[in-house]
Design a protein around this motif. Structure first.
Motif, PDB file in Angstrom:
ATOM      1  N   ILE A  28      77.715  10.438 -78.947  1.00  0.00           N
ATOM      2  CA  ILE A  28      78.870   9.754 -79.630  1.00  0.00           C
ATOM      3  C   ILE A  28      79.818  11.078 -79.559  1.00  0.00           C
ATOM      4  CG2 ILE A  28      79.885   9.068 -81.709  1.00  0.00           C
ATOM      5  CD1 ILE A  28      77.881   7.176 -80.396  1.00  0.00           C
ATOM      6  N   VAL A  29      80.984  10.985 -78.865  1.00  0.00           N
ATOM      7  CA  VAL A  29      81.919  12.081 -78.765  1.00  0.00           C
ATOM      8  C   VAL A  29      82.853  12.320 -79.700  1.00  0.00           C
ATOM      9  CG1 VAL A  29      81.747  11.793 -76.116  1.00  0.00           C
ATOM     10  CG2 VAL A  29      83.644  10.723 -77.185  1.00  0.00           C
ATOM     11  N   THR A  30      83.369  13.399 -79.992  1.00  0.00           N
ATOM     12  CA  THR A  30      84.251  13.724 -80.986  1.00  0.00           C
ATOM     13  C   THR A  30      85.422  12.534 -81.365  1.00  0.00           C
ATOM     14  OG1 THR A  30      83.752  16.115 -80.864  1.00  0.00           O
ATOM     15  CG2 THR A  30      85.877  15.473 -82.185  1.00  0.00           C
ATOM     16  N   ALA A  31      86.215  12.150 -80.224  1.00  0.00           N
ATOM     17  CA  ALA A  31      86.975  11.405 -80.193  1.00  0.00           C
ATOM     18  C   ALA A  31      86.538   9.807 -80.995  1.00  0.00           C
ATOM     19  CB  ALA A  31      87.809  10.998 -79.076  1.00  0.00           C
ATOM     20  N   GLY A  32      85.353   9.695 -80.548  1.00  0.00           N
ATOM     21  CA  GLY A  32      84.499   8.555 -81.040  1.00  0.00           C
ATOM     22  C   GLY A  32      84.279   8.486 -82.511  1.00  0.00           C
ATOM     23  N   THR A 103      75.979   7.292 -62.158  1.00  0.00           N
ATOM     24  CA  THR A 103      75.553   8.061 -62.632  1.00  0.00           C
ATOM     25  C   THR A 103      76.030   8.479 -64.121  1.00  0.00           C
ATOM     26  OG1 THR A 103      76.982   9.758 -61.612  1.00  0.00           O
ATOM     27  CG2 THR A 103      74.817   9.384 -60.495  1.00  0.00           C
ATOM     28  N   GLU A 104      76.927   7.841 -64.589  1.00  0.00           N
ATOM     29  CA  GLU A 104      77.587   7.875 -65.982  1.00  0.00           C
ATOM     30  C   GLU A 104      78.118   6.557 -66.475  1.00  0.00           C
ATOM     31  OE1 GLU A 104      80.880  10.539 -65.999  1.00  0.00           O
ATOM     32  OE2 GLU A 104      81.769   9.836 -64.185  1.00  0.00           O
ATOM     33  N   ALA A 105      78.370   6.477 -67.668  1.00  0.00           N
ATOM     34  CA  ALA A 105      78.992   5.561 -68.359  1.00  0.00           C
ATOM     35  C   ALA A 105      79.462   5.715 -69.579  1.00  0.00           C
ATOM     36  CB  ALA A 105      77.819   4.295 -68.572  1.00  0.00           C
ATOM     37  N   GLY A 106      80.434   4.800 -70.149  1.00  0.00           N
ATOM     38  CA  GLY A 106      81.337   5.303 -71.427  1.00  0.00           C
ATOM     39  C   GLY A 106      81.697   4.074 -71.813  1.00  0.00           C
ATOM     40  N   LEU A 107      81.973   4.078 -73.248  1.00  0.00           N
ATOM     41  CA  LEU A 107      82.519   3.108 -74.126  1.00  0.00           C
ATOM     42  C   LEU A 107      84.105   3.157 -74.375  1.00  0.00           C
ATOM     43  CD1 LEU A 107      79.763   2.093 -76.625  1.00  0.00           C
ATOM     44  CD2 LEU A 107      80.609   0.381 -75.176  1.00  0.00           C
ATOM     45  N   PHE A 108      84.886   2.275 -74.259  1.00  0.00           N
ATOM     46  CA  PHE A 108      86.312   2.517 -74.373  1.00  0.00           C
ATOM     47  C   PHE A 108      87.055   1.646 -75.072  1.00  0.00           C
ATOM     48  CE2 PHE A 108      85.257   5.117 -70.676  1.00  0.00           C
ATOM     49  CZ  PHE A 108      85.683   6.339 -70.895  1.00  0.00           C
ATOM     50  N   SER A 109      88.164   1.748 -75.730  1.00  0.00           N
ATOM     51  CA  SER A 109      88.949   0.864 -76.406  1.00  0.00           C
ATOM     52  C   SER A 109      90.093   0.143 -75.704  1.00  0.00           C
ATOM     53  CB  SER A 109      89.751   1.639 -77.561  1.00  0.00           C
ATOM     54  OG  SER A 109      90.626   2.571 -76.941  1.00  0.00           O
ATOM     55  N   ALA A 110      90.099   0.350 -74.241  1.00  0.00           N
ATOM     56  CA  ALA A 110      91.088  -0.221 -73.368  1.00  0.00           C
ATOM     57  C   ALA A 110      90.777  -0.373 -72.033  1.00  0.00           C
ATOM     58  CB  ALA A 110      92.449   0.663 -73.453  1.00  0.00           C
ATOM     59  N   SER A 111      91.502  -1.282 -71.380  1.00  0.00           N
ATOM     60  CA  SER A 111      90.923  -1.456 -69.898  1.00  0.00           C
ATOM     61  C   SER A 111      91.417  -0.313 -68.914  1.00  0.00           C
ATOM     62  CB  SER A 111      91.793  -2.720 -69.511  1.00  0.00           C
ATOM     63  OG  SER A 111      93.263  -2.571 -69.553  1.00  0.00           O
ATOM     64  N   SER A 113      92.454   4.231 -69.747  1.00  0.00           N
ATOM     65  CA  SER A 113      92.528   5.317 -70.735  1.00  0.00           C
ATOM     66  C   SER A 113      92.104   4.753 -71.824  1.00  0.00           C
ATOM     67  CB  SER A 113      94.089   5.481 -70.815  1.00  0.00           C
ATOM     68  OG  SER A 113      94.860   6.051 -69.854  1.00  0.00           O
ATOM     69  N   GLY A 114      92.552   4.901 -73.219  1.00  0.00           N
ATOM     70  CA  GLY A 114      92.027   4.176 -74.367  1.00  0.00           C
ATOM     71  C   GLY A 114      91.321   5.531 -74.831  1.00  0.00           C
ATOM     72  N   THR A 115      90.717   5.072 -75.928  1.00  0.00           N
ATOM     73  CA  THR A 115      89.649   6.086 -77.024  1.00  0.00           C
ATOM     74  C   THR A 115      88.228   5.956 -76.460  1.00  0.00           C
ATOM     75  OG1 THR A 115      91.098   6.055 -78.814  1.00  0.00           O
ATOM     76  CG2 THR A 115      88.766   6.612 -79.281  1.00  0.00           C
ATOM     77  N   MET A 116      87.636   6.936 -76.107  1.00  0.00           N
ATOM     78  CA  MET A 116      86.119   6.894 -75.603  1.00  0.00           C
ATOM     79  C   MET A 116      85.395   6.963 -77.155  1.00  0.00           C
ATOM     80  SD  MET A 116      83.869   8.552 -72.687  1.00  0.00           S
ATOM     81  CE  MET A 116      84.065  10.543 -73.065  1.00  0.00           C
ATOM     82  N   LEU A 117      84.407   6.198 -77.050  1.00  0.00           N
ATOM     83  CA  LEU A 117      83.526   6.012 -78.250  1.00  0.00           C
ATOM     84  C   LEU A 117      82.240   6.997 -77.816  1.00  0.00           C
ATOM     85  CD1 LEU A 117      82.442   5.385 -81.348  1.00  0.00           C
ATOM     86  CD2 LEU A 117      81.067   3.683 -79.940  1.00  0.00           C
TER      87      LEU A 117
END
Length: 142
Positions: A28-32, A103-111, A113-117
């Motif tokens: 869980i990254v800092t922005a998340g 090799t990587e994945a992330g959760l975001f708040s937009a289609s 850019s957005g905030t990464m959780l």
């Protein structure tokens, strides 16, 4: 003096054509974490998309994007599916979508850019043109 230990963790399960090929923790990254705090005051944003990519640099708390994003899809349930102290996020990459050595994945708040959780990096999952990839991301608050 009472001390509360509030912890947010995540687990990512990747299925390729219905078979589990990876089951890995995430960061869980800092922005998340900042967004989780903002949600308590109704100022944060809900997660609506999941992205996959081909980057291999280790996850850092300060990450705000994937290293090399390949594709981003809407979550099956926008905002995730809450249950008790967990939220489950799921996204599906159909045949022909997001084809790469993922090799990587992330959760975001937009289609875009957005905030990464959260972000995770793992050994390659080779998604061919006819493969279906399903990623389930379980975030637990304990």
């Amino acid at each position: 003096m009472f001390k509360e230990n509030f912890k947010v963790t995540g687990q990512v399960t990747i299925q390729k054509n219905g078979e589990v090929v990876r089951d890995i923790p995430n960061t869980i990254v800092t922005a998340g974490k900042v967004n989780i705090a903002a949600l308590i005051t109704d100022a944060g944003v809900k997660m609506t998309h999941m992205a996959v990519g081909t980057g291999s640099t280790a996850v850092a708390a300060g990450d705000t994007t994937l290293e090399t994003e390949n594709d981003r899809n809407a979550l099956s349930v926008s905002g995730g599916a809450p249950s008790s102290n967990t939220i489950v996020y799921t996204a599906v990459w159909a045949a022909g979508d997001g084809t790469a050595a993922i090799t990587e994945a992330g959760l975001f708040s937009a289609s875009s850019s957005g905030t990464m959780l959260a972000r995770t990096v793992f050994s390659a999952v080779n998604k061919g043109a006819s493969d279906v990839l399903t990623i389930t991301w379980t975030v637990t608050i304990s």
